[in-house]
Design an enzyme around this catalytic site. Structure first.
Site, PDB file in Angstrom:
ATOM      1  N   GLN A   1      62.065   8.151  20.362  1.00 58.93           N
ATOM      2  CA  GLN A   1      61.803   8.521  21.754  1.00 58.93           C
ATOM      3  C   GLN A   1      63.111   8.820  22.499  1.00 58.93           C
ATOM      4  OE1 GLN A   1      58.436   5.041  21.721  1.00 58.93           O
ATOM      5  NE2 GLN A   1      59.029   5.714  23.754  1.00 58.93           N
TER       6      GLN A   1
ATOM      7  N   ARG B   1      53.561   0.590  26.061  1.00 59.48           N
ATOM      8  CA  ARG B   1      53.194   1.528  27.116  1.00 59.48           C
ATOM      9  C   ARG B   1      53.431   0.915  28.489  1.00 59.48           C
ATOM     10  NH1 ARG B   1      48.251   5.750  26.550  1.00 59.48           N
ATOM     11  NH2 ARG B   1      48.811   7.042  28.300  1.00 59.48           N
ATOM     12  N   CYS B   2      54.598   0.311  28.680  1.00 58.99           N
ATOM     13  CA  CYS B   2      54.901  -0.186  30.015  1.00 58.99           C
ATOM     14  C   CYS B   2      56.396  -0.249  30.223  1.00 58.99           C
ATOM     15  CB  CYS B   2      54.230  -1.522  30.297  1.00 58.99           C
ATOM     16  SG  CYS B   2      55.221  -2.968  29.995  1.00 58.99           S
TER      17      CYS B   2
ATOM     18  N   GLU C   1      52.041   4.992  32.291  1.00 56.17           N
ATOM     19  CA  GLU C   1      51.805   3.608  31.924  1.00 56.17           C
ATOM     20  C   GLU C   1      51.033   2.800  32.965  1.00 56.17           C
ATOM     21  OE1 GLU C   1      55.951   3.432  29.403  1.00 56.17           O
ATOM     22  OE2 GLU C   1      55.949   2.934  31.508  1.00 56.17           O
TER      23      GLU C   1
END
Lengths: 178, 777
Positions: free
Chosen positions: B215, B362-363, B732
Site C-alpha cells: 500500500q 480498515r481504520c 473506513e
C-alpha cells in the site's frame, strides 16, 4: 553475501506427467503437466489465463470459480487431469465479439466490484446461476454467491449487478443470452 | 456549466474495464523468464529454541535450488529487520521462534510444487519453551522475558498516556454517576481476498525491481535502501493491481525480504505468494485491545469525564503501522463526538508469543478501538441514567457552532454537525415507532434491540509537524502533465487497492482544470515514475493526495491564465476562471479552454515563459479531517438459537464534499460489512500453548452474502474547511462506526435481563448462554 550451498535443479524428474486436452472458451488447448497440478494452476500458469484468481487454500473463497461443462466449480479443488476432454469457460470467455456479457455490464453499472480480485469468480458463479434460474429472487442470489467471498463491496451492489444482468438477459435486447 | 466527470458525479469507474475482463495485473499474474518460486518452512511451536535445521534432504528434492536459514542471513546482517515502530523483527530466526507459523527457513525451487516439496523435507529440531499468551500474565512478575535482546528486561514494550490524569480522577470522583465497562476487542485479521506476495528481480546492471503487494511503495523503497544498503536509484518498487489491502499490505513481511535475497543468490527472478492459511496465521493482526473505560455524568445527564486504560497485545514485536509519535495510534480520539472537559488515556504495549499485531483493519490507527469504546460506554451510561440513548447523545454532542473544536485530548476537529446526522438517521429508521414496537414485543417476550453509534473519525494523516513514519513526513503528492492536445496524465504517491483512484482523482482534476475526466490518465504505484508519497491507508488518499491534485491543478491554472492572457491579448488580471475556462471578465465570448491553452503552451507560449504545462505538489495537510456519522441498527434475536439477525441498518455518513457518490456508497457498504464482521463473526483465538485456533477460512468466518444485510445509506455534507475541495475521506468510516451500533442493539435487546455488555464477536453461543443463565429462553 554468504548463503547456503545451492543444488542444481532438474537432476531427477518429478512426476508422473500427463498431457491434458481441454476446450477453453471455445478453443482447444493442451499442455503436459504433473498429474498433481490443480486446474487453477493449469489455467493460470500453463495456459496463461490469469483472470481466474486464487484467494484461499480451503475451497472457501470462490475466487477461482470457473464453468466446467457449464457448471460452476472451484478450480482450486479439481485436478487438471480431471478436466481432460472437457469444456471450460473462464472470465476471459465472457466477452464475445467485442461485446461485454450482461454480467460484466451489470458489475460495471451497479459498481459491483472494487479491488476486482473476487470479481471473475463472482461473475462466473453468477453466470451459472442465471443459466439455471434466469429470474432469481434476492434471497436466491445471496444463497447462490454465498460460496464466493468479497471483502470490499458488502455484496449489496453485487446483488444488484446480478439482477441487472438477469433483467438484461430477459429483456428484448438481451435475447436470453447464456 | 459542468465538466464531464467532475466532482459530485457518479461516473462509472475507469478501472472496471480491465477487471471485468479478467485483465487486471495482480502480483501473482507477473511471470518473468527463468522465474523461480519461494516457499516457507514455518514453526509448529509458539515459542521454541531451534536446535538444528537440517536441509540435506530438502536440497535433494527435485527442482529445489536453495534453502535459506537464519544463520545464512545473519552473515549478511539480514536476520533481523527494523519495524516501523523502532522495534525489530526477524526475517528468519537464528535461535528462537516466537510464534506459531513463524518463518523458519525458505526453499527456492523451479516450480511452486517443488518448493512446497522442499518445505516438507526441511528437518527442524525444536526445544519447546514456556509460552506467554495472555498479556496480563506477561506483565506479572516472574513471567518469562520474551525479548531478552532488549535493554528493558520486561514484557512491557512501552507505556503511553495523554490527558489530565489528576483532573480526570477528580472529575470522576465528583460525578453523580459513573459507569465502568471492561471491553475486549479481539485479535482479527484483514484477510483481503488477495494474499501477500512479490516477484523480485535483479537486472544485469544490478537494479532490483520488486512487484509487491504494498500500500506504500515509495516508503518501501526507502526502507529497502536503508536496510539492505542498496542505492535507492537501483530499487524500483511496483505495486500493481492490489486485491484489497485494509492495512494488511502496509508492513514489510519476511517473505518479501526472502524473495529479494533469493533473487540475489540465484540470479533468477523469484516469486513468493503466500497461501491463505499463511496469510491468516503469520501476517500482522489488528486490535487485541483489553480496554477498561470509566465515564461520568451529572444526575441530569451531562457528561463530565472519561478515563481509559488499555493493555495492547502486540505479539512478539511492535510492528504496528502507526505514525512514529503515536504508539497507540490515534486512540486518543476516544472522546468521540462529545465535549468532555477532562479525559485521560493510558495504554501499555505488551509482548506475547503471537504474530505481530497493531496494524489497522480498515481504520485509521486505532480509531475503531476508540469509537467502539466511547459509543459503547456512552450507551451504558445513558441506560444507567434511565435516558434514551438518542436523547442522551443529542444532549451531549459537540454543537455545530463549536467547530473548530479542541478536544480534551488535544485534537482540533475541523467541522461537524452530529445532531444533524443522528436526526436524519432517526427519521429514516422511524426511531419512535421502533421504540414503541420494541416495548410491545418485550411484553410478548420477543427480543428486539435498537443500537446507535454516533462516531467521529480522524483521518488524513497527517500534518508534518506531528506525523511521520520512520522520519518520513506524511505528506502526499500529485504530478500533472498536460499534453499539447489538452489531454493529461497525473501520477500520485498513493496506491489504490480497490478504492477507485483512477476515477476519483481524475474527477478532482477534471473539476479543477476543465478537462473531461476521460481525458486524464491516472497512474500510481511505480516508484520509477510516480512522485514520492506515503501511500494509501488510514483514509488518507483524498485528504492528502486528493488535496495535492487540487493544488497542483491550481498551479497549472496560474500558468494557464498567463498563457490565456497572451492569446487573448489582455492582462492576466482581466481574466477570470469561469465555467471551466478563462474568460475576459464580463465578456464570456472571449475565452480560452484548457485545451487551447495547452496547445499554446507547446506551440505559442508567451516570450520569457518556459514551454510546457506541468505541475507537482507535495501536500502537507494543515490538519487532519474528521468525518463522522450516525448509524442505527435494529436487531431481532432468536431465543431458541441465540442468533442475532440484523433487520435494518441505517448509515448516515458525512465525509464532507463527495467526489463520486457511487464510489462513496460502495466504500460505505464495504466498510459496514467489515464492521459487522468483528461484531458478529471474526476472532482469532489461541490456546494456552499458543496454537492458533482458526487459521484458515474454514474457521475464520468472513461475512458472506447471506450474513450481510441490505445496508441503507444516506448522507449529510459538512465540508472540511481546510481541504481544498472540502473532502474528508470515507473508506473506513463505516468499519469504525458499525461495531458499536450492532453491539448496542444486541445489548439493548437484552438490557431488561440485566445485560450491560457482551464482548465481540457476539456469537449465537454467547447469546444462547446468556439467555439460559437469565432463564429467558
Amino acid at each position: 553475501m554468504v548463503l547456503t550451498e545451492m543444488t542444481s535443479a532438474g537432476d531427477e524428474e518429478t512426476g508422473p506427467f500427463m498431457n491434458v486436452h481441454v476446450t477453453v472458451n471455445g478453443a482447444p488447448r493442451s499442455a503436459t503437466v504433473e498429474t498433481r497440478t490443480l486446474l487453477v494452476h493449469f489455467l493460470r500458469e500453463n495456459l496463461s489465463l490469469t483472470g481466474t484468481h486464487i484467494g484461499c487454500d480451503t475451497t472457501n473463497c470462490g475466487a477461482c470459480t470457473i464453468l466446467l461443462d457449464g457448471k460452476a466449480v472451484k478450480s482450486c479443488t479439481i485436478l487438471a487431469v480431471q478436466a481432460d476432454g472437457r469444456e471450460l469457460r473462464t472470465v476471459e470467455g465472457l466477452e464475445t465479439d467485442g461485446k461485454l456479457h450482461p454480467i460484466q455490464e451489470g458489475f460495471i453499472e451497479e459498481h459491483g466490484l472494487q479491488c476486482g480480485f473476487c470479481t471473475p469468480g463472482m461473475m462466473m458463479c453468477s453466470v451459472a446461476l442465471l443459466q439455471k434460474n434466469p429470474h432469481p429472487t434476492e434471497e436466491q442470489i445471496r444463497r447462490a454467491i454465498s460460496g464466493n467471498l468479497c471483502r470490499c463491496t458488502g455484496y449489496v451492489n453485487i446483488v444488484k449487478a446480478i439482477q441487472h444482468a438477469a433483467n438484461k438477459m430477459a429483456g428484448p435486447s438481451g435475447g436470453g443470452r447464456p | 456549466m459542468t465538466v464531464h466527470g467532475g466532482v459530485g458525479q457518479s461516473i462509472k469507474r475507469k478501472e472496471d474495464a480491465r477487471f471485468v475482463r479478467g485483465k487486471g495485473n495482480y502480483v501473482d499474474d507477473v511471470k518473468l523468464p527463468g522465474m523461480l518460486y519461494l516457499d516457507i518452512v514455518r514453526s509448529p511451536y509458539a515459542h521454541a529454541r531451534i536446535r538444528s535445521i537440517n536441509i540435506e534432504k530438502a536440497l535433494k528434492v527435485p527442482g529445489v535450488l536453495a534453502v535459506i536459514r537464519g544463520k545464512d542471513l545473519e552473515a549478511a546482517n539480514l536476520a533481523w529487520m527494523p519495524t516501523l515502530m523502532s522495534d525489530k523483527q526477524m526475517v528468519l530466526p537464528v535461535e528462537r521462534v516466537m510464534y506459531q507459523s513463524q518463518e523458519v527457513a525458505a526453499v527456492v525451487a523451479d516450480s511452486r510444487y517443488a518448493a512446497a516439496d522442499g518445505v516438507v523435507a526441511v528437518e527442524v529440531d525444536y526445544e519447546p519453551l514456556p509460552v506467554v499468551v495472555d498479556p496480563m500474565k506477561a506483565l506479572e512478575p516472574g513471567a518469562p522475558i520474551l525479548r531478552p535482546d532488549r535493554k528493558e528486561q520486561t514484557n512491557r514494550i512501552w507505556h503511553w498516556e495523554v490527558g489530565d490524569r489528576e483532573g480526570t480522577d477528580k472529575a470522576l470522583k465528583e460525578s453523580d454517576v459513573v459507569v465502568k465497562e471492561n471491553l475486549y476487542i479481539p485479535r482479527i485479521h484483514v484477510s483481503s481476498i488477495e494474499t501477500c506476495g512479490c516477484v523480485a528481480s535483479f537486472d544485469a546492471m544490478g537494479k532490483l525491481t520488486v512487484w509487491m503487494t504494498t500500500q506504500a511503495p515509495h516508503a518501501i523503497r526507502t526502507v529497502f535502501a536503508l536496510v539492505a544498503g542498496l542505492p535507492e536509484q537501483k530499487i524500483r518498487i511496483i505495486s500493481p493491481d492490489i486485491g484489497g489491502g485494509f492495512g494488511g499490505k502496509v508492513p514489510v513481511y519476511p517473505g518479501y525480504v526472502l524473495a529479494v535475497v533469493a533473487a540475489l543468490k540465484t540470479g533468477h527472478p523469484v516469486k513468493w505468494i503466500e497461501d491463505r492459511s499463511e496469510n491468516i496465521q503469520a501476517d500482522s493482526f489488528a486490535r487485541d485491545y483489553h480496554i477498561s473505560a470509566e465515564i461520568g455524568a451529572t444526575r441530569d445527564g451531562k457528561l463530565t469525564a472519561l478515563r481509559v486504560k488499555t493493555i495492547a497485545d502486540h505479539g512478539y514485536t511492535d510492528a504496528a503501522a502507526n505514525p512514529s509519535k503515536f504508539p497507540a495510534g490515534l486512540f486518543h480520539i476516544v472522546t468521540g463526538s462529545y465535549p468532555f472537559e477532562k479525559a485521560h488515556v493510558e495504554v501499555d504495549g505488551v509482548y506475547t508469543n503471537k504474530p505481530p499485531g497493531g496494524i489497522a483493519y480498515r481504520c485509521s490507527f486505532r480509531v475503531t478501538e476508540a469509537a467502539f469504546t466511547i459509543e459503547r460506554i456512552v450507551d451504558s451510561l445513558a441506560r444507567k441514567l434511565g435516558m434514551d440513548p438518542a436523547e442522551f447523545r443529542m444532549k451531549n454532542f459537540i454543537p455545530p457552532e463549536a467547530f473548530p473544536f479542541k478536544s480534551a485530548l488535544g485534537w482540533e476537529y475541523d467541522s461537524g454537525n452530529y445532531q444533524g446526522a443522528l436526526r436524519k438517521a432517526m427519521d429514516i429508521v422511524d426511531y419512535d415507532a421502533l421504540r414503541k414496537e420494541q416495548a410491545e414485543k418485550r411484553k410478548r417476550g420477543e427480543l428486539m434491540g435498537i443500537g446507535i453509534s454516533s462516531f467521529t473519525e480522524i483521518v488524513g494523516a497527517g500534518p508534518s509537524h506531528t506525523f511521520d513514519i520512520l522520519g518520513l513526513k506524511m505528506f502526499d503528492s500529485c504530478e500533472i502533465r498536460i499534453h499539447p492536445t489538452g489531454k493529461a496524465i497525473a501520477r500520485f504517491g498513493t496506491k489504490s487497492q480497490g478504492q477507485g483512484h483512477e476515477t476519483t482523482y481524475a474527477q478532482i482534476l477534471a473539476e479543477e482544470l476543465g478537462i473531461s475526466s476521460e481525458d486524464i490518465a491516472i497512474e500510481e504505484g511505480d516508484t520509477d515514475t510516480a512522485p514520492y508519497g506515503l501511500g494509501t491507508y488510514a483514509s488518507r488518499s483524498t485528504p492528502t493526495a486528493g488535496a495535492a491534485a487540487s493544488i497542483a491543478a491550481r498551479k497549472i491554472r496560474d500558468k494557464a491564465q498567463k498563457i490565456a492572457a497572451h492569446l487573448l491579448e489582455v492582462s492576466p488580471d482581466d481574466l477570470e476562471w469561469k465555467d471551466h475556462k478563462f474568460q475576459v471578465k464580463g465578456v464570456p465570448d472571449k475565452a480560452k479552454t484548457m485545451a487551447e491553452i495547452a496547445f499554446a503552451a507547446y506551440t505559442n507560449h508567451p516570450p520569457g515563459m518556459e514551454a510546457g504545462l506541468e505541475a507537482v505538489d507535495y501536500y502537507d495537510p494543515p490538519n487532519l479531517t474528521y468525518p463522522f456519522g450516525s448509524y442505527i441498527c435494529v436487531v431481532d434475536i432468536d431465543k431458541e438459537t441465540g442468533e442475532v439477525k440484523i433487520r435494518r441498518f441505517v448509515a448516515v455518513d458525512d465525509c464532507g464534499t463527495i467526489i463520486n457518490p457511487m464510489i462513496v456508497e460502495g466504500q460505505i457498504h464495504g466498510g459496514l460489512t467489515m464492521g459487522l464482521a468483528p461484531a458478529l463473526l471474526e476472532e482469532i483465538h489461541y490456546d494456552e500453548n499458543g496454537n492458533m485456533l482458526g487459521g484458515s477460512f474454514m474457521d475464520y468466518l468472513l461475512p458472506t452474502a447471506v450474513e450481510t444485510p441490505k445496508w441503507e445509506t444516506a448522507k449529510t455534507t459538512t465540508p472540511s474547511p481546510h481541504h481544498p475541495i472540502g473532502a474528508k475521506g470515507v473508506g473506513e468510516s463505516a468499519t469504525v462506526g458499525a461495531p458499536a451500533a450492532i453491539v448496542n442493539a444486541v445489548v439493548d435487546a437484552l438490557a431488561h435481563l440485566g445485560v450491560t455488555h457482551i464482548d465481540i464477536p457476539i456469537t449465537p453461543w454467547k447469546v444462547w448462554k446468556i439467555l439460559h443463565e437469565k432463564r429467558a429462553a
